[in-house]
Design a protein around this motif. Sequence first.
Motif, mmCIF file in Angstrom:
data_model
loop_
_atom_site.group_PDB
_atom_site.id
_atom_site.type_symbol
_atom_site.label_atom_id
_atom_site.label_comp_id
_atom_site.label_asym_id
_atom_site.label_seq_id
_atom_site.Cartn_x
_atom_site.Cartn_y
_atom_site.Cartn_z
ATOM 1 N N LEU B 109 0.969 -1.138 -0.060
ATOM 2 C CA LEU B 109 0.022 0.058 0.062
ATOM 3 C C LEU B 109 0.929 1.225 -0.051
ATOM 4 O O LEU B 109 0.932 1.956 -0.965
ATOM 5 N N GLU B 110 1.557 1.598 1.110
ATOM 6 C CA GLU B 110 2.502 2.674 0.908
ATOM 7 C C GLU B 110 3.530 2.603 -0.057
ATOM 8 O O GLU B 110 3.839 3.812 -0.473
ATOM 9 N N GLU B 111 3.810 1.619 -0.513
ATOM 10 C CA GLU B 111 4.781 1.495 -1.628
ATOM 11 C C GLU B 111 4.364 2.325 -2.850
ATOM 12 O O GLU B 111 5.153 2.778 -3.758
ATOM 13 N N TYR B 112 3.097 2.421 -2.925
ATOM 14 C CA TYR B 112 2.531 2.989 -4.166
ATOM 15 C C TYR B 112 2.365 4.558 -4.326
ATOM 16 O O TYR B 112 2.038 5.104 -5.380
ATOM 17 N N ILE B 113 2.327 5.000 -2.895
ATOM 18 C CA ILE B 113 1.568 6.250 -3.064
ATOM 19 C C ILE B 113 2.630 7.465 -3.984
ATOM 20 O O ILE B 113 3.766 7.581 -3.918
ATOM 21 N N HIS B 114 1.627 7.915 -4.632
ATOM 22 C CA HIS B 114 2.143 9.248 -5.539
ATOM 23 C C HIS B 114 2.808 8.595 -6.893
ATOM 24 O O HIS B 114 4.073 9.240 -7.138
ATOM 25 N N LYS B 115 2.835 7.397 -7.257
ATOM 26 C CA LYS B 115 3.680 6.810 -8.133
ATOM 27 C C LYS B 115 2.573 6.721 -9.523
ATOM 28 O O LYS B 115 1.376 6.245 -9.425
ATOM 29 N N ALA B 116 3.283 6.635 -10.553
ATOM 30 C CA ALA B 116 2.346 6.499 -11.911
ATOM 31 C C ALA B 116 2.198 5.117 -12.248
ATOM 32 O O ALA B 116 2.997 4.117 -11.956
ATOM 33 N N ALA B 117 0.957 5.014 -12.901
ATOM 34 C CA ALA B 117 0.606 3.692 -13.341
ATOM 35 C C ALA B 117 -0.019 3.863 -14.812
ATOM 36 O O ALA B 117 -0.899 4.655 -15.030
ATOM 37 N N GLY B 118 0.308 2.881 -15.690
ATOM 38 C CA GLY B 118 -0.355 2.959 -17.150
ATOM 39 C C GLY B 118 -0.893 1.235 -17.194
ATOM 40 O O GLY B 118 0.015 0.233 -16.616
ATOM 41 N N ILE B 119 -2.002 1.247 -17.821
ATOM 42 C CA ILE B 119 -2.594 -0.071 -18.011
ATOM 43 C C ILE B 119 -2.574 -0.504 -19.404
ATOM 44 O O ILE B 119 -3.043 0.309 -20.269
ATOM 45 N N VAL B 120 -2.108 -1.631 -19.615
ATOM 46 C CA VAL B 120 -2.177 -2.330 -20.981
ATOM 47 C C VAL B 120 -3.302 -3.657 -20.787
ATOM 48 O O VAL B 120 -3.211 -4.378 -20.032
ATOM 49 N N GLY B 121 -4.404 -3.338 -21.388
ATOM 50 C CA GLY B 121 -5.517 -4.354 -21.521
ATOM 51 C C GLY B 121 -5.260 -5.535 -22.592
ATOM 52 O O GLY B 121 -4.701 -5.164 -23.646
ATOM 53 N N VAL B 122 -5.600 -6.536 -22.152
ATOM 54 C CA VAL B 122 -5.559 -7.820 -23.164
ATOM 55 C C VAL B 122 -6.779 -8.556 -23.277
ATOM 56 O O VAL B 122 -7.260 -8.938 -22.064
ATOM 57 N N SER B 123 -7.474 -8.838 -24.365
ATOM 58 C CA SER B 123 -8.480 -9.746 -24.540
ATOM 59 C C SER B 123 -8.507 -10.605 -25.819
ATOM 60 O O SER B 123 -7.791 -10.437 -26.718
ATOM 61 N N ALA B 124 -9.166 -11.699 -25.591
ATOM 62 C CA ALA B 124 -9.224 -12.426 -26.732
ATOM 63 C C ALA B 124 -10.427 -11.816 -27.736
ATOM 64 O O ALA B 124 -10.138 -12.335 -28.903
ATOM 65 N N GLY B 125 -11.243 -11.462 -27.276
ATOM 66 C CA GLY B 125 -12.020 -10.657 -28.076
ATOM 67 C C GLY B 125 -11.769 -9.232 -28.671
ATOM 68 O O GLY B 125 -10.599 -8.909 -28.309
ATOM 69 N N ALA B 126 -12.643 -8.545 -29.150
ATOM 70 C CA ALA B 126 -12.434 -7.274 -29.793
ATOM 71 C C ALA B 126 -11.939 -6.096 -28.985
ATOM 72 O O ALA B 126 -11.432 -5.080 -29.351
ATOM 73 N N PHE B 127 -12.533 -6.168 -27.712
ATOM 74 C CA PHE B 127 -12.500 -4.913 -27.111
ATOM 75 C C PHE B 127 -11.126 -4.372 -26.562
ATOM 76 O O PHE B 127 -11.147 -3.688 -25.679
ATOM 77 N N GLY B 128 -10.330 -5.382 -26.444
ATOM 78 C CA GLY B 128 -8.930 -5.175 -26.163
ATOM 79 C C GLY B 128 -8.923 -4.745 -24.575
ATOM 80 O O GLY B 128 -7.668 -4.135 -24.299
ATOM 81 N N GLY B 129 -9.516 -5.353 -23.824
ATOM 82 C CA GLY B 129 -9.386 -5.210 -22.399
ATOM 83 C C GLY B 129 -10.059 -3.682 -21.989
ATOM 84 O O GLY B 129 -9.539 -3.322 -20.690
ATOM 85 N N ALA B 130 -10.876 -3.121 -22.676
ATOM 86 C CA ALA B 130 -11.421 -1.805 -22.153
ATOM 87 C C ALA B 130 -12.068 -1.854 -20.849
ATOM 88 O O ALA B 130 -12.038 -1.135 -20.001
ATOM 89 N N ARG B 131 -12.736 -2.968 -20.816
ATOM 90 C CA ARG B 131 -13.661 -3.236 -19.535
ATOM 91 C C ARG B 131 -12.604 -3.377 -18.179
ATOM 92 O O ARG B 131 -13.066 -2.896 -17.102
ATOM 93 N N VAL B 132 -11.904 -4.126 -18.562
ATOM 94 C CA VAL B 132 -10.724 -4.535 -17.418
ATOM 95 C C VAL B 132 -10.079 -3.299 -17.117
ATOM 96 O O VAL B 132 -9.825 -2.990 -15.712
ATOM 97 N N ILE B 133 -9.614 -2.283 -18.084
ATOM 98 C CA ILE B 133 -9.054 -1.161 -17.580
ATOM 99 C C ILE B 133 -9.922 -0.262 -17.022
ATOM 100 O O ILE B 133 -9.593 0.206 -15.885
ATOM 101 N N GLN B 134 -11.083 -0.100 -17.311
ATOM 102 C CA GLN B 134 -12.008 0.781 -16.358
ATOM 103 C C GLN B 134 -12.355 0.200 -15.022
ATOM 104 O O GLN B 134 -12.357 1.125 -14.127
#
Lengths: 66, 223
Positions: B109-134
Amino acid sequence: MSPLAKTKSYVQMRCPVCGNLMNRHAVKVIEPRSAKEASRVNTSLGGVVTEAHSCPACGKNAWRAG
Amino acid sequence: MEAVFINEETSMPANKPLSIPVILGTTRQGRMSVHPARFVHERLAGREGVITELIDIATVPLPVDGAGDQIKDPAFSAKMERADGMVLVIPEYNHSFPGLLKHVLDSCLEEYIHKAAGIVGVSAGAFGGARVIQNTLPVLRELGLMTIFTDVYFGSISKVFDESGKLLQPAFVERVDNFLDELIWMVITLRHGRERVDSDTTEGVEGTEGIEGMIGMAKGGAR
């Protein structure tokens, strides 16, 4: 007084790596995760106050109870 | 962008590289997410001034009958503490993230504070992980991570990489590089903030004089 505000008694944290004064960049209220933390709950804020600090010299990140 | 611009005024010398690990967020056998994870890691490793490593959550030893400090893996905790930001490569399982990824992330928890995160979604279907990102965004926010507004969507993953991991769609090179540009900007900015901007900004700290007046006005206006 808000826990965000510095008081006259506030002591800057020393970097455990290089000894420089660290910058307190965050004060986060978290859910208690242990009996020890539960005893430190700030009832007005509804959780445990935790400070996050970073060292401008070496980049070390650290934290302590607020 | 091949080189990271580091402003001398931020006191970030070149010998203090940005640490940005890539987290592979699934433990399943036969996981196709390993291919985009390796690809993003390879693109990130090519950036000057950045150190990175691929963290496979399958290698993080955590019991499943506890949480937080009780089960924290010291090695994973140390990596998150050292990190300036991170890339999360997350497959979409039933519209959400793998439970074991959440379990691993929740161990710190404390380890993450005020650090940046970017998300790469992966899916078998067409939406590219859009729902998991949200669905991941509110979790990262609660952990104290700052998410960027650029994502990468690896949809129909079996058409993007072959079984050996060879990239079949070259357009993803530019998409990933654009994503990394944005992430690195946020990583640099947040490191400056962590090291130079005090949470009690009305006090002012060395190096923040330029914004002190603005913050003071903002706080004054809110009273």
